[in-house]
Design an enzyme around this catalytic site. Structure first.
Site, PDB file in Angstrom:
ATOM      1  N   SER A   3      30.989  80.839 -34.008  1.00 10.60           N
ATOM      2  CA  SER A   3      30.550  82.147 -33.529  1.00 10.60           C
ATOM      3  C   SER A   3      31.669  82.787 -32.718  1.00 10.60           C
ATOM      4  O   SER A   3      32.523  82.100 -32.159  1.00 10.60           O
ATOM      5  CB  SER A   3      29.264  82.022 -32.718  1.00 10.60           C
ATOM      6  OG  SER A   3      29.331  80.925 -31.851  1.00 10.60           O
ATOM      7  N   VAL A   4      31.638  84.109 -32.670  1.00  9.89           N
ATOM      8  CA  VAL A   4      32.727  84.872 -32.054  1.00  9.89           C
ATOM      9  C   VAL A   4      32.178  85.761 -30.948  1.00  9.89           C
ATOM     10  O   VAL A   4      31.150  86.413 -31.109  1.00  9.89           O
ATOM     11  CB  VAL A   4      33.455  85.741 -33.112  1.00  9.89           C
ATOM     12  CG1 VAL A   4      34.601  86.518 -32.474  1.00  9.89           C
ATOM     13  CG2 VAL A   4      33.974  84.877 -34.253  1.00  9.89           C
ATOM     14  N   GLY A  18      29.704  88.173 -33.598  1.00  5.23           N
ATOM     15  CA  GLY A  18      29.126  87.731 -34.868  1.00  5.23           C
ATOM     16  C   GLY A  18      29.209  86.226 -34.975  1.00  5.23           C
ATOM     17  O   GLY A  18      29.792  85.564 -34.120  1.00  5.23           O
ATOM     18  N   SER A  19      28.601  85.711 -36.030  1.00  6.55           N
ATOM     19  CA  SER A  19      28.712  84.273 -36.262  1.00  6.55           C
ATOM     20  C   SER A  19      28.693  84.011 -37.753  1.00  6.55           C
ATOM     21  O   SER A  19      28.158  84.800 -38.526  1.00  6.55           O
ATOM     22  CB  SER A  19      27.574  83.522 -35.579  1.00  6.55           C
ATOM     23  OG  SER A  19      26.345  83.936 -36.109  1.00  6.55           O
ATOM     24  N   GLY A  20      29.331  82.906 -38.130  1.00  2.51           N
ATOM     25  CA  GLY A  20      29.385  82.532 -39.545  1.00  2.51           C
ATOM     26  C   GLY A  20      29.214  81.033 -39.665  1.00  2.51           C
ATOM     27  O   GLY A  20      28.843  80.365 -38.699  1.00  2.51           O
ATOM     28  N   ALA A  21      29.515  80.530 -40.849  1.00  3.88           N
ATOM     29  CA  ALA A  21      29.316  79.098 -41.110  1.00  3.88           C
ATOM     30  C   ALA A  21      30.206  78.242 -40.213  1.00  3.88           C
ATOM     31  O   ALA A  21      29.835  77.136 -39.846  1.00  3.88           O
ATOM     32  CB  ALA A  21      29.619  78.817 -42.575  1.00  3.88           C
ATOM     33  N   TYR A  22      31.387  78.762 -39.868  1.00  4.97           N
ATOM     34  CA  TYR A  22      32.359  77.914 -39.180  1.00  4.97           C
ATOM     35  C   TYR A  22      32.419  78.149 -37.679  1.00  4.97           C
ATOM     36  O   TYR A  22      33.243  77.570 -36.992  1.00  4.97           O
ATOM     37  CB  TYR A  22      33.770  78.102 -39.772  1.00  4.97           C
ATOM     38  CG  TYR A  22      33.825  77.876 -41.257  1.00  4.97           C
ATOM     39  CD1 TYR A  22      33.024  76.899 -41.855  1.00  4.97           C
ATOM     40  CD2 TYR A  22      34.650  78.641 -42.074  1.00  4.97           C
ATOM     41  CE1 TYR A  22      33.056  76.691 -43.224  1.00  4.97           C
ATOM     42  CE2 TYR A  22      34.685  78.431 -43.445  1.00  4.97           C
ATOM     43  CZ  TYR A  22      33.894  77.457 -44.016  1.00  4.97           C
ATOM     44  OH  TYR A  22      33.922  77.248 -45.373  1.00  4.97           O
ATOM     45  N   ASP A  72      41.142  85.306 -41.819  1.00  3.64           N
ATOM     46  CA  ASP A  72      40.518  84.176 -42.550  1.00  3.64           C
ATOM     47  C   ASP A  72      41.266  83.743 -43.798  1.00  3.64           C
ATOM     48  O   ASP A  72      40.675  83.590 -44.861  1.00  3.64           O
ATOM     49  CB  ASP A  72      39.085  84.553 -43.006  1.00  3.64           C
ATOM     50  CG  ASP A  72      38.167  84.765 -41.823  1.00  3.64           C
ATOM     51  OD1 ASP A  72      38.475  84.231 -40.755  1.00  3.64           O
ATOM     52  OD2 ASP A  72      37.156  85.455 -41.970  1.00  3.64           O
TER      53      ASP A  72
END
Length: 348
Positions: free
Chosen positions: A38-39, A32-36, A169
Site C-alpha cells: 500500500s502507498v 492506494g493499494s495493490g497486490a504488492y 512499476d
C-alpha cells in the site's frame, strides 16, 4: 558502502495497518493499494516535498515474495533517469536481521497517470509527440541495462502538470496467466508474442505497448480492447494482417504454429485509413512499432531518431544506463538468504 545513521521512528495506524516511519515523513495519507503493498503520500520534512511511501505487503511471505522484494529494491536503486521512477529512500524500523519484517520504499509522488489524462481531454499532436518521446527516452535507458518492462500501459505512466512523464512499476512483472485472462487492460497493451508465448521475446515487447498507447493518445480509444486472448489476436490481425509463413516457421511453439496457420488469411490494413486525420509521421511511426515480427519492429533508439520527434530528439541527451547485474535472477536461495540480502541493501 557506508551505513546510514538510524533515524527516529514513530508509529501510526492507517487503513488498519501499522506504519512505522522516520520522523522526517509526516502527514501520511492513503494513495492506494495493490497486490504488492500500500502507498501513502507524505511530506518529507528534510527534502521539503511530498513523496510516495510504499509499504510492501508480506515481503518475506515466500521465496517468490522475497525474491520479488529484492528485485524491486535493486531495480529502483539502479534507475537514475528523469523519465523513470527512482528510489529516494528505503527504510525499515528493524534494528536487527531477526526483527526485519517490513520494507518501505520512498519515491517521487506523481499526480495523474496517462489513463486520467486520456479520459479528460483530447490531446494535440504536439502533446502526443512529447509524451511518446519521453516514454521512448526512458525505454532506451531501461533497455540499455538489459531490463524489459513487460507491462507498459497508461496506468503505469505517471504525468505531472507540465506533461513530464515517468515510467512506473517496471521489470517486476512476471505476470501469471490468470492476471491476463478476460477483459483486462493488462493484456490490451501486450505484444502478441508474449501474450501467446509464440517465441522468445526481446526488448521490443515494450515497443509494441508504446504503439498501442500512442494509437490511444491519437484517437482517444483503446486500440485492441480484446475480450480474451483469441479475440485480442483477432483484433490485432485485423490491423497487421496474418503473419507471413516466414514468421510462423520461426515460432518454436508447435501449438502456436498450428493455430496461426489455421487462421483465414487477412491482409494488412492501410494505417492511414485507420488513423484518419493523424500526422502522417505519427502513422509512419505506428507502422514501424506495430509489427508482428520482433526482428523487424523498431527499437527505442531507432524510434527516437524518427522524424516524428524532430523537435525533441537530441542524441546527446538520451542517456544509457550503467550495466545492471541480474545474475541473482538465476539463483535459488532460501527466504532467509534473500531476506539477509535485502537487509544489507536496506542498511546501505
Amino acid at each position: 558502502m557506508s551505513q546510514k545513521a538510524r533515524p527516529t521512528f514513530y508509529r501510526q495506524e492507517l487503513n488498519k495497518t501499522i506504519w512505522e516511519v522516520p520522523e522526517r515523513y509526516q502527514n501520511l495519507s492513503p494513495v492506494g493499494s495493490g497486490a504488492y503493498g500500500s502507498v501513502m503520500s507524505a511530506f518529507d520534512g528534510k527534502a521539503g516535498l511530498r513523496v510516495a511511501v510504499k509499504k510492501l505487503s508480506r515481503p518475506f511471505q515466500s521465496i517468490i515474495h522475497a525474491k520479488r522484494t529484492y528485485r524491486e529494491l535493486r531495480l529502483l536503486k539502479h534507475m537514475k533517469h528523469e523519465n523513470v521512477i527512482g528510489l529516494l529512500d528505503v527504510f525499515s524500523p528493524a534494528t536487527s536481521l531477526e526483527g526485519f519484517n517490513d520494507v518501505y520504499l520512498v519515491t517521487h509522488l506523481m499526480g495523474a497517470d496517462l489513463n486520467n489524462i486520456v479520459k479528460c481531454q483530447k490531446l494535440t499532436d504536439d502533446h502526443v509527440q512529447f509524451l511518446i518521446y519521453q516514454i521512448l527516452r526512458a525505454l532506451k535507458y531501461i533497455h540499455s541495462a538489459d531490463i524489459i518492462h513487460r507491462d507498459l500501459k497508461p496506468s503505469n505512466l505517471a504525468v505531472n502538470e507540465d506533461c513530464e512523464l515517468k515510467i512506473l512499476d517496471f521489470g517486476l512483472a512476471r505476470l501469471t496467466d490468470d492476471e491476463m485472462t478476460g477483459y483486462v487492460a493488462t493484456r490490451w497493451y501486450r505484444a502478441p508474442e508474449i501474450m501467446l508465448n509464440w517465441m522468445h521475446y526481446n526488448m521490443t515487447v515494450d515497443i509494441w505497448s508504446v504503439g498501442c498507447i500512442m494509437a490511444e493518445l491519437l484517437t482517444g480509444r483503446t486500440l485492441f480492447p480484446g475480450t480474451d486472448h483469441i479475440n485480442q489476436l483477432q483484433q490485432i490481425m485485423r490491423l497487421t494482417g496474418t503473419p507471413p509463413a516466414s514468421l510462423i516457421s520461426r515460432m518454436p511453439s508447435h501449438e502456436a504454429r498450428n493455430y496461426i496457420s489455421s487462421l483465414p488469411h487477412m491482409p494488412k490494413r492501410n494505417f492511414a485509413d485507420v488513423f484518419i486525420g493523424a500526422n502522417p509521421l505519427a502513422v509512419d511511426l505506428l507502422e514501424k512499432m506495430l509489427v508482428l515480427d520482433t526482428d523487424k519492429r523498431i527499437t527505442a533508439s531507432q524510434a527516437l531518431a524518427h522524424p516524428y520527434f524532430a523537435q525533441y530528439h537530441d542524441p546527446d541527451d538520451e542517456p544509457e544506463a550503467d550495466p545492471y547485474d541480474q545474475s541473482f535472477e538465476s539463483r535459488d536461495l532460501e527466504i532467509e538468504e534473500w531476506k539477509s540480502k535485502i537487509y544489507i541493501q536496506n542498511r546501505n
